[in-house]
Design a protein around this motif. Structure first.
Motif, mmCIF file in Angstrom:
data_model
loop_
_atom_site.group_PDB
_atom_site.id
_atom_site.type_symbol
_atom_site.label_atom_id
_atom_site.label_comp_id
_atom_site.label_asym_id
_atom_site.label_seq_id
_atom_site.Cartn_x
_atom_site.Cartn_y
_atom_site.Cartn_z
ATOM 1 N N ILE A 52 0.840 -1.201 0.000
ATOM 2 C CA ILE A 52 0.000 0.000 0.000
ATOM 3 C C ILE A 52 0.881 1.259 0.000
ATOM 4 C CG2 ILE A 52 -1.791 1.280 1.269
ATOM 5 C CD1 ILE A 52 -2.794 -1.338 0.061
ATOM 6 N N ALA A 53 2.001 1.193 0.684
ATOM 7 C CA ALA A 53 2.898 2.361 0.732
ATOM 8 C C ALA A 53 3.446 2.694 -0.651
ATOM 9 C CB ALA A 53 4.040 2.096 1.713
ATOM 10 N N ALA A 54 3.542 1.680 -1.517
ATOM 11 C CA ALA A 54 4.066 1.909 -2.872
ATOM 12 C C ALA A 54 2.944 2.082 -3.896
ATOM 13 C CB ALA A 54 4.951 0.724 -3.273
ATOM 14 N N ALA A 55 1.695 2.119 -3.443
ATOM 15 C CA ALA A 55 0.542 2.200 -4.348
ATOM 16 C C ALA A 55 0.333 3.648 -4.808
ATOM 17 C CB ALA A 55 -0.702 1.680 -3.624
ATOM 18 N N PRO A 56 -0.496 3.832 -5.835
ATOM 19 C CA PRO A 56 -0.816 5.203 -6.279
ATOM 20 C C PRO A 56 -1.315 6.062 -5.109
ATOM 21 C CG PRO A 56 -1.712 3.594 -7.810
ATOM 22 C CD PRO A 56 -1.144 2.812 -6.663
ATOM 23 N N ASP A 57 -1.076 7.387 -5.217
ATOM 24 C CA ASP A 57 -1.357 8.316 -4.108
ATOM 25 C C ASP A 57 -2.744 8.135 -3.492
ATOM 26 O OD1 ASP A 57 1.062 9.243 -4.666
ATOM 27 O OD2 ASP A 57 0.440 11.225 -5.394
ATOM 28 N N ALA A 58 -3.756 8.028 -4.361
ATOM 29 C CA ALA A 58 -5.130 8.011 -3.834
ATOM 30 C C ALA A 58 -5.341 6.802 -2.927
ATOM 31 C CB ALA A 58 -6.128 7.973 -4.989
ATOM 32 N N ILE A 59 -4.786 5.672 -3.337
ATOM 33 C CA ILE A 59 -4.935 4.455 -2.526
ATOM 34 C C ILE A 59 -4.120 4.584 -1.248
ATOM 35 C CG2 ILE A 59 -4.359 1.992 -2.452
ATOM 36 C CD1 ILE A 59 -5.153 1.817 -5.383
ATOM 37 N N ARG A 60 -2.894 5.055 -1.423
ATOM 38 C CA ARG A 60 -2.022 5.185 -0.249
ATOM 39 C C ARG A 60 -2.647 6.142 0.773
ATOM 40 N NH1 ARG A 60 2.822 7.440 -2.331
ATOM 41 N NH2 ARG A 60 1.931 9.389 -1.595
ATOM 42 N N ASP A 61 -3.123 7.285 0.287
ATOM 43 C CA ASP A 61 -3.652 8.289 1.221
ATOM 44 C C ASP A 61 -4.910 7.805 1.931
ATOM 45 O OD1 ASP A 61 -1.573 9.748 0.377
ATOM 46 O OD2 ASP A 61 -2.721 11.175 -0.841
ATOM 47 N N GLU A 62 -5.669 6.981 1.251
ATOM 48 C CA GLU A 62 -6.886 6.500 1.903
ATOM 49 C C GLU A 62 -6.590 5.401 2.926
ATOM 50 O OE1 GLU A 62 -9.939 4.735 -0.552
ATOM 51 O OE2 GLU A 62 -11.040 4.095 1.241
ATOM 52 N N TRP A 63 -5.694 4.477 2.562
ATOM 53 C CA TRP A 63 -5.583 3.268 3.371
ATOM 54 C C TRP A 63 -4.464 3.290 4.413
ATOM 55 C CZ3 TRP A 63 -9.417 -0.080 3.691
ATOM 56 C CH2 TRP A 63 -10.360 -0.123 2.655
#
Ligand SMILES: Cc1cc2nc3c(=O)[nH]c(=O)nc-3n(C[C@H](O)[C@H](O)[C@H](O)COP(=O)(O)OP(=O)(O)OC[C@H]3O[C@@H](n4cnc5c(N)ncnc54)[C@H](O)[C@@H]3O)c2cc1C
Length: 541
Positions: free
Chosen positions: A143-154
């Motif tokens: 999740i830390a390496a995921a796209p911003d929107a996913i990272r910021d949400e999760w």
């Protein structure tokens, strides 16, 4: 009235003690791996999980099993699994103590060793909840390496120490699961048939099934599915952003061998919404960062189980007499308890060494070491678990065979750590892959074990035999046929090197004598060679 049931010679319950402070091998490993700063907190956890109340919850969570409620009373699909309150209390406490993501949320040297110890203390008493706690820890790097929107949400939700087991929107915290295995193939995920079709708005729609999906009440899952560009990794939440339920149809819960507290489900997807993480066609590469972490947690879980088994066995042997002496003082029993302790010491030392290598400040050499040593140790420690639990159970005599004592459950539980996240052969083949494709990992491994060279001639012989075996097996026409032989040799060299460097002399010497001697490995527990200081080793159990 004759007192036909006057109770004598039964061990008292092993409760209300500090499971951290009484575990010398764990305390020493925590200190050694720069997590001494966490000792007070770990002591609190040790006392919590050692309390009679926590242990009573562990029993309840494993007798009041989770129940699938697929439909509400009007026939609407709800796909909920109802757990007993005891389960919620246990997982809530583990998450409050950061046993899930504490290592990532507050990184510092030793953070992963501290989190590993916390996780082990909880898993020692109740293994079922450890599955979602582990997967939530493990998903963080992805999740830390995921796209911003996913990272910021999760990420903030993963970092939260608040637990809420309900399926409702607006929760502060979140837990994660993973769904890779399908009916036609688990190890070979390339055979996955679940499809992920782009919906045109950046999301995908999944259709298919998963044959194993543990902890189905998790808030989200990483799922492998076939997108147009190939097998891809998708984040599939249980609730959609508008608060409605994503189509994750729980078909049934598995009737499993091990713990009864954790549910494992078969699920179907039908136009289920997912968000891609990583490139299309690179699903395995993406999810492998999660798998590396869950493999380490299989080691932690097995080592925690060994600690429970050894501690319960030693406790019983100290409080029970037969033929005029406490069992622990009967030489044949002293040898068994000492041998169980040797296995626990070796597993604990290896587990904490590998956990430390996951910290942000880990050197390149440590990262390379972890790449090879994690599957090596996962193979060996998880395979050693069931036999260890069986022998410990027998120390309790007939009591051990009954479900009234915790070791029957532990015996049923230990095999799963080897089956899951790379079954024996698959993990052994992964070791071969690392050896051939990532020579840095072998160099780092060799440098690590060589730090103990010269400390014991039996170890030196094992080291040179293992080095020769690596060359021989890799050059063989069919290296896979000898994969297990090679991985076992690597594992024993790694464990022995750590004990020789760090454990008390009696433990290091006992391990080397019992495991590295000619034909020693694989024998039954308790067959210690002469000269081993069994009483000193057993005293640490
Ligand atoms: C309690 C439990 C919970 C689980 N939870 C989850 C979950 O939450 N999510 C999830 O995705 N999965 C989960 N699994 C599934 C688990 O990860 C798989 O069962 C495992 O990966 C093995 O896959 P498989 O069952 O398809 O067996 P297979 O892949 O068919 O393997 C069968 C046997 O063949 C061996 N084998 C495979 N390939 C080779 C080879 N090339 N050479 C030699 N031997 C080989 C394996 O080692 C194994 O012994 C769970 C399993 C259990 C038991």
């Amino acid at each position: 009235m004759p007192a036909t049931h006057e109770l004598t010679n039964q061990a008292p319950p092993r409760v209300d003690l500090d499971e951290f402070g009484t575990n010398a091998a764990l305390v020493e490993a925590v200190t050694r791996h720069d997590a001494g700063w966490a000792a007070d907190r770990l002591g609190e956890i040790g006392r919590r999980v050692g309390s009679a109340a926590f242990q009573a919850d562990a029993v309840l969570a494993n007798t009041r099993e989770p129940v699938l409620t697929a439909f509400d009373r009007w026939g609407e699909r709800i796909d909920e699994v109802v757990y007993d309150e005891s389960y919620h209390r246990i997982i809530g406490a583990a998450i409050a103590d950061g046993a899930h993501t504490g290592a990532w949320a507050a990184p510092r040297p030793g953070a992963n060793a501290a989190r590993a110890a916390a996780f082990m203390l909880y898993a020692q008493i109740e293994p079922g909840h450890a599955c979602p706690v582990s997967m939530t820890h493990a998903v963080w790097p992805v999740i830390a390496a995921a796209p911003d929107a996913i990272r910021d949400e999760w990420l903030p939700r993963l970092a939260s120490t608040g637990y809420d087991g309900r399926l409702v929107p607006g929760k502060a915290g979140a837990t994660f699961g993973m769904a890779m295995t399908e009916k036609q193939g688990g190890s070979d995920v390339r055979a996955n048939t679940t499809t992920a079709t782009p919906a045109g708005d950046g999301t995908y729609r999944l259709t298919g099934h998963k044959w194993f999906c543990s902890a189905p009440m998790s808030d989200a899952f990483l799922v492998l599915a076939q997108a147009p560009g190939g097998l891809s990794c998708l984040l599939v939440p249980r609730l959609l952003p508008d608060g409605t339920r994503n189509a994750i149809r729980i078909q049934r819960l598995k009737d499993k061998l091990g713990n009864r507290a954790n549910a494992s489900a078969e699920v179907e997807y039908e136009d289920t919404v997912g968000w891609r993480i990583g490139e299309e066609g690179r699903g395995v590469r993406t999810i492998i960062d999660m798998v590396q972490q869950t493999r380490l947690d299989c080691i932690l879980g097995s080592a925690a189980g060994m600690r429970q088994a050894t501690a319960e066995a030693a406790w019983h042997a100290r409080h029970r007499a037969a033929f005029g002496r406490a069992l622990i003082d009967q030489p044949a029993m002293t040898a068994v308890i000492a041998d169980l302790q040797l296995e626990t010491e070796a597993a604990t030392a290896a587990a904490l060494r590998l956990a430390r290598a996951e910290d942000a400040d880990a050197s390149e050499a440590d990262r390379a070491l972890a790449r090879l040593a994690t599957p090596v140790v996962k193979y060996w420690v998880c395979k050693r678990g069931p036999g260890h639990a069986y022998e410990a159970l027998e120390c309790l005599g007939g009591n051990g065979y009954t479900e009234a004592f915790p070791l029957a459950m532990r015996y049923r539980e230990q095999p799963v750590m080897a089956v899951w996240e790379g079954s024996g052969n698959v993990i052994a083949l992964d070791v071969l892959r690392a050896l051939t494709r990532e020579p840095d990992s072998l160099a780092a491994f060799d440098a690590e074990v060589a730090l103990a060279a010269g400390a014991d001639r039996r170890f030196d012989a094992q080291l040179s035999r293992t080095r020769g075996l690596v060359r021989e097996v890799l050059a063989a026409p069919e290296p896979a046929a000898r994969a297990r032989e090679l991985v076992a040799a690597l594992a024993l060299a790694f464990q022995a090197s750590l004990l020789l460097r760090f454990a008390p002399t009696a433990v290091a010497d006992g391990f080397v004598a019992a495991r590295l001697g000619e034909g020693a490995a694989g024998q039954l527990y308790g067959a210690l060679p002469g000269g081993v200081d069994a009483a000193s080793i057993a005293a640490r159990a």
